[in-house]
Scaffold this motif. Structure first.
Motif, PDB file in Angstrom:
ATOM      1  N   ASN A  17       0.757  -1.271  -0.058  1.00  9.18           N
ATOM      2  CA  ASN A  17       0.053   0.150  -0.180  1.00  9.18           C
ATOM      3  C   ASN A  17       0.748   1.221   0.084  1.00  9.18           C
ATOM      4  N   VAL A  18       1.647   1.338  -1.065  1.00 12.64           N
ATOM      5  CA  VAL A  18       2.283   2.766  -1.165  1.00 12.64           C
ATOM      6  C   VAL A  18       2.143   2.801  -2.691  1.00 12.64           C
ATOM      7  N   VAL A  19       2.537   4.270  -3.098  1.00 15.42           N
ATOM      8  CA  VAL A  19       2.180   4.609  -4.643  1.00 15.42           C
ATOM      9  C   VAL A  19       2.935   3.729  -5.485  1.00 15.42           C
ATOM     10  N   GLY A  20       3.999   3.318  -5.400  1.00 16.36           N
ATOM     11  CA  GLY A  20       4.852   2.446  -6.598  1.00 16.36           C
ATOM     12  C   GLY A  20       4.050   1.314  -6.910  1.00 16.36           C
ATOM     13  N   PRO A  21       3.938   0.401  -6.047  1.00 13.45           N
ATOM     14  CA  PRO A  21       3.369  -0.758  -6.027  1.00 13.45           C
ATOM     15  C   PRO A  21       2.017  -0.920  -6.789  1.00 13.45           C
ATOM     16  N   LEU A  60     -11.680  -1.228   0.544  1.00  9.73           N
ATOM     17  CA  LEU A  60     -10.989  -0.264   1.252  1.00  9.73           C
ATOM     18  C   LEU A  60     -10.660  -0.823   2.592  1.00  9.73           C
ATOM     19  N   ILE A  61      -9.337  -0.509   3.191  1.00  2.00           N
ATOM     20  CA  ILE A  61      -9.049  -1.124   4.612  1.00  2.00           C
ATOM     21  C   ILE A  61      -8.581   0.216   5.373  1.00  2.00           C
ATOM     22  N   GLU A  62      -8.967   0.325   6.496  1.00  2.95           N
ATOM     23  CA  GLU A  62      -8.723   1.459   7.284  1.00  2.95           C
ATOM     24  C   GLU A  62      -7.389   1.395   7.708  1.00  2.95           C
ATOM     25  N   SER A  63      -6.430   2.510   7.825  1.00  8.68           N
ATOM     26  CA  SER A  63      -5.150   2.577   8.020  1.00  8.68           C
ATOM     27  C   SER A  63      -5.028   2.960   9.545  1.00  8.68           C
ATOM     28  N   VAL A  64      -3.859   2.655   9.984  1.00  6.89           N
ATOM     29  CA  VAL A  64      -3.705   3.024  11.536  1.00  6.89           C
ATOM     30  C   VAL A  64      -3.241   4.272  11.830  1.00  6.89           C
ATOM     31  N   SER A  65      -2.539   4.675  10.661  1.00  5.42           N
ATOM     32  CA  SER A  65      -1.734   6.126  10.921  1.00  5.42           C
ATOM     33  C   SER A  65      -2.244   7.151   9.554  1.00  5.42           C
ATOM     34  N   ARG A  66      -2.780   6.575   8.754  1.00 10.13           N
ATOM     35  CA  ARG A  66      -3.020   7.368   7.365  1.00 10.13           C
ATOM     36  C   ARG A  66      -4.707   7.769   7.361  1.00 10.13           C
ATOM     37  N   VAL A  75       1.993  10.832   1.939  1.00 12.62           N
ATOM     38  CA  VAL A  75       2.023  10.249   3.276  1.00 12.62           C
ATOM     39  C   VAL A  75       3.607   9.394   3.344  1.00 12.62           C
ATOM     40  N   ILE A  76       3.766   8.717   2.288  1.00 10.09           N
ATOM     41  CA  ILE A  76       4.947   8.022   2.408  1.00 10.09           C
ATOM     42  C   ILE A  76       6.271   8.818   2.153  1.00 10.09           C
ATOM     43  N   ALA A  77       6.189   9.932   1.377  1.00  9.44           N
ATOM     44  CA  ALA A  77       7.398  10.773   1.387  1.00  9.44           C
ATOM     45  C   ALA A  77       7.471  11.475   2.869  1.00  9.44           C
ATOM     46  N   ASP A  79       6.576  10.174   5.879  1.00  9.73           N
ATOM     47  CA  ASP A  79       7.147   9.495   6.647  1.00  9.73           C
ATOM     48  C   ASP A  79       8.717   9.089   6.513  1.00  9.73           C
ATOM     49  N   LEU A  80       9.135   8.869   5.199  1.00  9.72           N
ATOM     50  CA  LEU A  80      10.629   8.425   4.727  1.00  9.72           C
ATOM     51  C   LEU A  80      11.481   9.813   5.093  1.00  9.72           C
ATOM     52  N   PHE A  81      10.996  10.895   4.734  1.00 11.80           N
ATOM     53  CA  PHE A  81      11.810  12.201   5.339  1.00 11.80           C
ATOM     54  C   PHE A  81      12.069  12.274   6.944  1.00 11.80           C
ATOM     55  N   ALA A  82      10.717  12.109   7.316  1.00  7.85           N
ATOM     56  CA  ALA A  82      10.867  12.108   9.005  1.00  7.85           C
ATOM     57  C   ALA A  82      11.680  10.927   9.635  1.00  7.85           C
ATOM     58  N   SER A  83      11.909   9.821   8.761  1.00  2.48           N
ATOM     59  CA  SER A  83      12.683   8.718   9.237  1.00  2.48           C
ATOM     60  C   SER A  83      14.023   9.057   8.803  1.00  2.48           C
ATOM     61  N   LYS A  84      14.383  10.129   8.192  1.00  2.00           N
ATOM     62  CA  LYS A  84      15.791  10.365   7.592  1.00  2.00           C
ATOM     63  C   LYS A  84      16.395   9.282   6.748  1.00  2.00           C
ATOM     64  N   VAL A  85      15.140   8.793   5.794  1.00  2.00           N
ATOM     65  CA  VAL A  85      15.484   7.741   4.692  1.00  2.00           C
ATOM     66  C   VAL A  85      15.979   8.623   3.484  1.00  2.00           C
TER      67      VAL A  85
END
Length: 174
Positions: A17-21, A60-66, A75-77, A79-85
């Motif tokens: 469940n991220v944009v690429g896949p 549709l599935i409910e999300s925990v954090s989104r 959303v994923i961007a 999260d990845l910036f906040a995680s310093k990826v």
């Protein structure tokens, strides 16, 4: 000569469940709705309404954090910036941060919720085929007894961790 009648299939699409896949699965399955097959995407609510334009249904599935109003790519961007990826870090730091990101309780919670939702969708729709785009096959697919196809749309370079290789290091953002 009698014409051969094609059976309409129900295909459950289960991309990570991220944009690429999700985008890769959308393209890979594009011809099927026009040929009379039912394609149902199992996605979280941030994708609500985004797949119907292509002839797909959404489970549709409910999300925990989104939240539903968020854009999936943002959303994923975030999260990845906040995680310093992503950002001004060395390739080694980015890889270590990515591994830490993958092992967070929030990420595990999202995976658990998706797995439960996927199992529910399999039981509800009893598809003829499951199409998965994920690095690791979901247990509910493996144990369903339903034929499946697995694609890994992420770049193979992401599996190579070698600062001496002649390519950008895995997860380096280069």
């Amino acid at each position: 000569m009698a014409s051969k009648q094609n059976k309409s299939l129900t295909i459950l699409a289960a991309p990570y469940n991220v944009v690429g896949p999700v985008n890769a699965a959308t393209g890979a399955l594009a011809a099927l709705p026009g040929r009379g097959h039912r394609v149902i995407f199992v996605v979280n609510q941030t994708f609500r309404g985004k797949l119907a334009a292509y002839g797909y249904e959404e489970h549709l599935i409910e999300s925990v954090s989104r939240r539903e109003e968020e854009k999936p790519g943002e959303v994923i961007a975030r999260d990845l910036f906040a995680s310093k990826v992503f950002g001004p870090y060395s390739p080694t730091e980015k890889l270590q941060n990515f591994i830490a990101f993958c092992k967070t309780s929030g990420n595990y919670a999202e995976i658990e919720v998706f797995e439960r939702g996927l199992k529910e969708a399999i039981e509800r729709y009893r598809p003829d085929l499951i199409y998965a785009d994920c690095g690791v096959l979901w247990p509910s697919i493996y144990y369903s007894g339903i034929p499946w196809v697995r694609q890994v749309s992420c770049t193979p370079i992401s599996y190579i961790v070698d600062d001496e290789a002649s390519h950008p290091p895995a997860h380096s953002g280069k």
